[in-house]
Design a protein around this motif. Structure first.
Motif, short mmCIF file in Angstrom:
data_model
loop_
_atom_site.label_atom_id
_atom_site.label_comp_id
_atom_site.label_asym_id
_atom_site.label_seq_id
_atom_site.Cartn_x
_atom_site.Cartn_y
_atom_site.Cartn_z
N GLU A 30 10.49 4.66 36.10
CA GLU A 30 9.86 5.84 35.50
C GLU A 30 10.54 7.07 36.07
OE1 GLU A 30 5.37 5.18 34.44
OE2 GLU A 30 5.70 4.50 36.50
N PHE A 31 10.93 7.97 35.18
CA PHE A 31 11.64 9.15 35.65
C PHE A 31 11.43 10.30 34.68
CE2 PHE A 31 14.43 6.49 33.16
CZ PHE A 31 15.15 7.35 32.34
N ARG A 32 11.73 11.49 35.15
CA ARG A 32 11.60 12.70 34.34
C ARG A 32 12.97 13.34 34.19
NH1 ARG A 32 7.01 17.22 35.34
NH2 ARG A 32 5.98 15.72 33.96
N VAL A 33 13.25 13.80 32.99
CA VAL A 33 14.47 14.56 32.72
C VAL A 33 14.06 15.89 32.10
CG1 VAL A 33 16.62 14.69 31.42
CG2 VAL A 33 15.87 12.49 32.38
N ILE A 34 14.47 16.97 32.73
CA ILE A 34 14.18 18.31 32.20
C ILE A 34 15.48 18.88 31.65
CG2 ILE A 34 13.34 20.62 32.73
CD1 ILE A 34 11.71 19.39 35.00
N ALA B 89 4.37 10.51 40.95
CA ALA B 89 5.00 11.31 42.00
C ALA B 89 6.22 12.07 41.49
CB ALA B 89 5.38 10.43 43.18
N HIS B 90 6.93 11.50 40.54
CA HIS B 90 8.15 12.13 40.03
C HIS B 90 7.87 13.30 39.08
CE1 HIS B 90 6.83 9.30 37.01
NE2 HIS B 90 7.64 9.84 36.11
N LYS B 91 6.60 13.53 38.78
CA LYS B 91 6.24 14.59 37.84
C LYS B 91 5.89 15.91 38.51
CE LYS B 91 4.51 11.21 34.47
NZ LYS B 91 3.35 10.77 33.66
N THR C 60 7.67 18.27 39.53
CA THR C 60 8.86 19.12 39.50
C THR C 60 8.54 20.62 39.46
OG1 THR C 60 8.94 18.79 37.11
CG2 THR C 60 10.33 17.37 38.47
N ALA C 61 7.36 20.96 38.95
CA ALA C 61 7.01 22.38 38.83
C ALA C 61 6.74 23.03 40.18
CB ALA C 61 5.79 22.55 37.93
N CYS C 62 6.55 22.21 41.21
CA CYS C 62 6.21 22.74 42.53
C CYS C 62 7.36 23.55 43.10
CB CYS C 62 5.85 21.59 43.46
SG CYS C 62 5.48 22.08 45.15
N TYR C 63 8.56 22.97 43.15
CA TYR C 63 9.69 23.71 43.71
C TYR C 63 11.01 23.50 42.97
CZ TYR C 63 10.74 19.26 46.08
OH TYR C 63 11.01 17.94 46.35
N ALA C 64 11.21 22.33 42.37
CA ALA C 64 12.51 22.05 41.75
C ALA C 64 12.77 22.95 40.54
CB ALA C 64 12.61 20.59 41.35
N GLU C 65 11.80 23.05 39.64
CA GLU C 65 12.02 23.86 38.44
C GLU C 65 12.21 25.34 38.77
OE1 GLU C 65 9.65 22.92 34.86
OE2 GLU C 65 8.84 21.26 36.04
N PRO C 66 11.31 25.98 39.52
CA PRO C 66 11.54 27.39 39.83
C PRO C 66 12.72 27.60 40.78
CG PRO C 66 9.59 26.61 41.00
CD PRO C 66 9.99 25.52 40.05
N SER D 104 14.42 13.49 37.87
CA SER D 104 13.46 13.18 38.93
C SER D 104 12.94 11.75 38.76
CB SER D 104 12.29 14.17 38.90
OG SER D 104 11.31 13.84 39.86
N PRO D 105 13.46 10.79 39.53
CA PRO D 105 12.98 9.41 39.44
C PRO D 105 11.78 9.16 40.33
CG PRO D 105 14.91 9.52 40.85
CD PRO D 105 14.64 10.93 40.40
N ASN D 106 11.12 8.03 40.13
CA ASN D 106 9.99 7.61 40.96
C ASN D 106 10.44 6.46 41.85
OD1 ASN D 106 7.48 6.12 41.75
ND2 ASN D 106 6.51 7.67 40.46
#
Length: 262
Positions: A64-68, A95-97, A99-105, A116-118
């Protein structure tokens, strides 16, 4: 990056469920191959914004992973790829979701693709995650508009340790590493620090109560003396349990990438 898309590929499950011989009491599906994953990844329609993906990996592992994806014109415009690794999760499937905490900004100025993988509660250097990370990076390089010279590994806490590890072991893949709030050290048999061949920008909280700043300072000093290209930035007043407060420091790391690495 406000759009949201949830993509789930339940691949071959129906075939596996109904195609088994009734006399076969093992019902063990054949291991999936790299070619299988390559085919599945190529069929995903990644749209601008957040894409959450479930994929059956090799050995029938569940990834499971997220791609922005940035909302830009990709014509002759390949983008940096940021691999961001989450911290300790105890197997949290979401956990991989975060991203809005620090990676995106933190990486907003780059218009980068963020992956962002899990880790499914395992260490990032566990063979399961090595397989997942390496395959997903390769798939992104093959099927997404990625600038292969601008791939970065970033992570927080356990993810920061993962960022160190991939920076040490895969300099042919990553142009830079940005470990945050980490506790890492890699030494030769004689006790000397190993060289980290990937340039690293290390961010650590002044008041980190889990991974003391002094330990990271000592490690950075030792590996720098060995020949590593390492920058350490202390996040004034910050502890280990407030990762979202590290955004300004990650934005400074973005400036470092633009000015010193690329």
């Amino acid at each position: 990056m406000k759009s949201f898309k949830h993509i789930v590929l339940y691949l071959c499950l129906a075939t596996l469920a109904f195609g088994c011989n009734a006399s076969d009491d093992t019902n063990t599906p054949p291991a999936r191959t790299y070619a299988d994953i390559k085919q599945d990844f190529s069929m995903i329609n990644f749209s601008p914004g957040t894409n959450d993906v479930s994929l059956i990996g090799v050995n029938n592992e569940f990834w499971e992973f997220r791609v922005i994806m940035p909302d830009v014109d990709f014509t002759n415009n390949n983008r940096p790829l940021i691999l961001t690794l989450h911290g300790f999760s105890n197997g949290d499937p979401n956990a991989h979701k975060n991203t809005a905490c620090y990676a995106e900004p933190g990486f907003e100025a780059l218009d980068a693709i963020i992956l962002s993988p899990n880790n499914r509660g395992l260490q990032w250097f566990d063979p399961y995650n090595q397989n997942q990370v390496n395959t997903l990076i390769d798939m992104a390089k093959t099927y997404l508009p990625v600038d292969n010279t601008k791939i970065v590994v970033n992570g927080y806490s356990d993810g920061g340790n993962g960022a160190w590890w991939y920076s040490e072991t895969q300099p042919n893949v990553f142009a830079a590493g940005i470990p945050m709030a980490s506790a890492y050290g890699s030494y030769n048999p004689n006790g000397s620090a190993k060289i980290i061949p990937t340039p690293t920008y290390v961010i650590h909280g002044e008041n980190d109560e889990l991974f003391p700043l002094q330990n990271t300072q000592d490690w950075v000093a030792a590996t720098s003396l060995a020949g590593s290209e390492t920058t350490l930035v202390v996040a004034t007043g910050l502890t280990h349990v407030e990762p979202c407060e590290y955004v300004p420091y990650l934005q400074d790391a973005t400036t470092w990438l633009l000015n010193d690495i690329w």
